[in-house]
Enzyme design. Sequence first.
Site, PDB file in Angstrom:
ATOM      1  N   GLU A 161     -19.446 -17.125  28.470  1.00  0.00           N
ATOM      2  CA  GLU A 161     -19.560 -15.678  28.334  1.00  0.00           C
ATOM      3  C   GLU A 161     -20.840 -15.069  28.901  1.00  0.00           C
ATOM      4  O   GLU A 161     -20.842 -13.905  29.289  1.00  0.00           O
ATOM      5  CB  GLU A 161     -19.446 -15.297  26.847  1.00  0.00           C
ATOM      6  CG  GLU A 161     -18.121 -15.689  26.198  1.00  0.00           C
ATOM      7  CD  GLU A 161     -16.943 -14.935  26.774  1.00  0.00           C
ATOM      8  OE1 GLU A 161     -17.116 -13.786  27.217  1.00  0.00           O
ATOM      9  OE2 GLU A 161     -15.824 -15.505  26.817  1.00  0.00           O
TER      10      GLU A 161
ATOM     11  N   SER B  19       4.909 -16.608 -35.765  1.00  0.00           N
ATOM     12  CA  SER B  19       4.255 -17.615 -36.616  1.00  0.00           C
ATOM     13  C   SER B  19       2.907 -18.096 -36.095  1.00  0.00           C
ATOM     14  O   SER B  19       2.236 -18.883 -36.778  1.00  0.00           O
ATOM     15  CB  SER B  19       5.189 -18.826 -36.785  1.00  0.00           C
ATOM     16  OG  SER B  19       6.356 -18.447 -37.479  1.00  0.00           O
TER      17      SER B  19
END
Length: 726
Positions: free
Chosen positions: A212, A489
């Site tokens: 690049e 319960s």
Amino acid sequence: MPQIKKTVTKKNTIKKTPAKKSAKKRKNAKNTTKASIGQRLLSFIWGFFWKSTLAFVAFMVIAGIYFDKKIERKLDGSTWTLPAQIYARPLTIEPLQLLSPNALISELKMLNYRPVRVVNSAGQFSVKGERVTIYRRTFDFPDGFIGKDKLAITFTKGIVKSIKNSQGQLLERVKLEPLLLSRLHSDQIEDRVFVPFERIPDLFIDTLLLMEDRNYYHHQGISPLAIVRAFIVNFKAGYTVQGGSTLTQQLAKNLFLTQERSLWRKFQEAYIAVLMDYKYSKDKLLEAYLNEVYLAQNGKSGVYGIGLASDFYFARPINELRIEQIALLVAIIKGPSYYNPRRNPERALARRDLVLRMMVEKGLINSNDYKYAVSDPLSLSDRTALNHRANPAFISFLHRELKRQVPAAVRKQSGLHIFTSIDPVAQQGAEFAVQKGLALVDKKQPASLQGAMVISDREAAELRAIVSGRDVKFSGFNRALDANRPIGSLVKPAVYLTALEQGYQLQDKLDDKQIVLKNSTGQRWQPNNYDRKFRGSVSVEEALYKSLNVPTVNLGMKVGLGNVIDTLHKLGIQEKIKAYPSLVLGSVSLSPFEVAQMYQPITTQGRYQPLQMIRSIVAKEGELLYQRDQSSEQRFSTVAVNQLTNTLSKVTSEGTARSLRWRNPGQSFAGKTGTTNNLKDSWFVGFDSEEVVTTWVGRDDNKSAELTGSSGALVLFSQYMKQKNN
């Protein structure tokens, strides 16, 4: 005559002289006018030039000051608002610990360690018989930095026998890095993983510059030769085929400018690039570029920076990428959409191979490296690499705990590292158990059933896992936190704990005979046992492990409903509870998380500690900002609680949860089933020596699930325990 001619001649001379002079004057005047116009033109041009130059210089100075301030604000401060990173608990390994090689390998795979024949770099492991060799990664923990090291862990019969480091020294304890669960970001905060320059592999940087910007370390932010070369190539082609921008210019565009194509934008880009190059080091700018560059799209979120892209494409940190993976990532930088390896694999592969050829031609890799690298496929991770760890249920709880426990000044900081108690193995097991368990229950009783599960650590009072429904990735209604349903319960242990605290003994007798109660308005209530039978008289212990309703109501009325409510509050229930007799049979409504909190002190010999998930929070610079308070409060007598938990063990061997004997042979648990009126809600809370597991099964429309606690929620618990102990 002669005299006359003379006179005439004189006259003629006298007449011609003024005309000549006039012509000369006109000519001189004309020349003078031309000279004057030329001078004025030159003067105008000169004036225009120096004024324009002065204006241009002034503009450049003003623009330079403006751009300079923008650059300073961006690069001298926090360049990005980074998302908070959420980590699971780290796996700690000690000699004599119950841990099988398979369980360790499962954890390593979650952390994306690679199985290899010979371990020679971080992020790898190998297995040979009863020995697992790991090359541990470095990690900065809240209590200090741990470096990479090769560890050899030997097992015998599912127990850790010994741990040795690379020098052959025996170790008493080692810790692996925690799994990154998620990153908290929004539409205003881009998802990003910051990678400092020193942690970026040299090969990656060399390859990037090769492809690049080869003169990056030699130009001053812009490259005139590159611009001219690009202009010539583009002119010959008749369209744009090559750009002349340096990496510094690309950084300037990404940080400060739009994607607009215009001369004015190019001018700004070049000017900012020159200023940045003057003010900052090349390494600093390259670090900023590599953490800013766009590399992919993950749903609605962009993937910015090589740190996040490495995780997105390969599910591993940037410093563990192989040569061909580095080449592919550099190839993608050229055009993330055009070279998208998932959409355009052939195009991406061709570009990657070009990068590899350039690498070997320029001596960055040798021919053998090139031969192996170019023969490998793209080797991408799963498409959902960035999303597979996130679970909306615990993220929802995390947000609530952050708001409740952590100061706003800490919450708002950028780049926080949040360390939690989430156990990724337990979370995975819980998700599987909810899905598998509901599928099994559906076969027997088809219905639109949903489930939830909360798993907590008994001793530390920490959340290990949380599941809010059949679809574990659904981010809507969180049943684990917000589904307030009657608990049936499950409330009974609070009644019996109240009695044991008051001096009742397990062998004391309770009446099990038909009773009728009236409230203040004269309404009658006649409770029954589930089997519609009466036993005359039963012990306190039998009444609890068989979950008998009538003896429990009698006991609750004797110890006092107000005292039962006090016990529930001491167990951690914060809601206001009305003193109705039906309370002792579970008319109170709670969420699965609140139930888990209620059972926590029961499993820790009466010590109360609020269930939490956040252990610590560290700033991105490493400063410890928050540490969980681990203090506990003794709220119940250990004798009473031990009597209660011994009886809850009988629930799973002789009582309502005895099906666990054949569902999970060889495993021992304590627990309590819960069933509500018309079989609308199915509950089970079970615990072993390490964890408390709270499960709920029911329907969102509140219609009957037609399930008891043992035929619904207990099945999910059983599935989780099978996963855990395999």
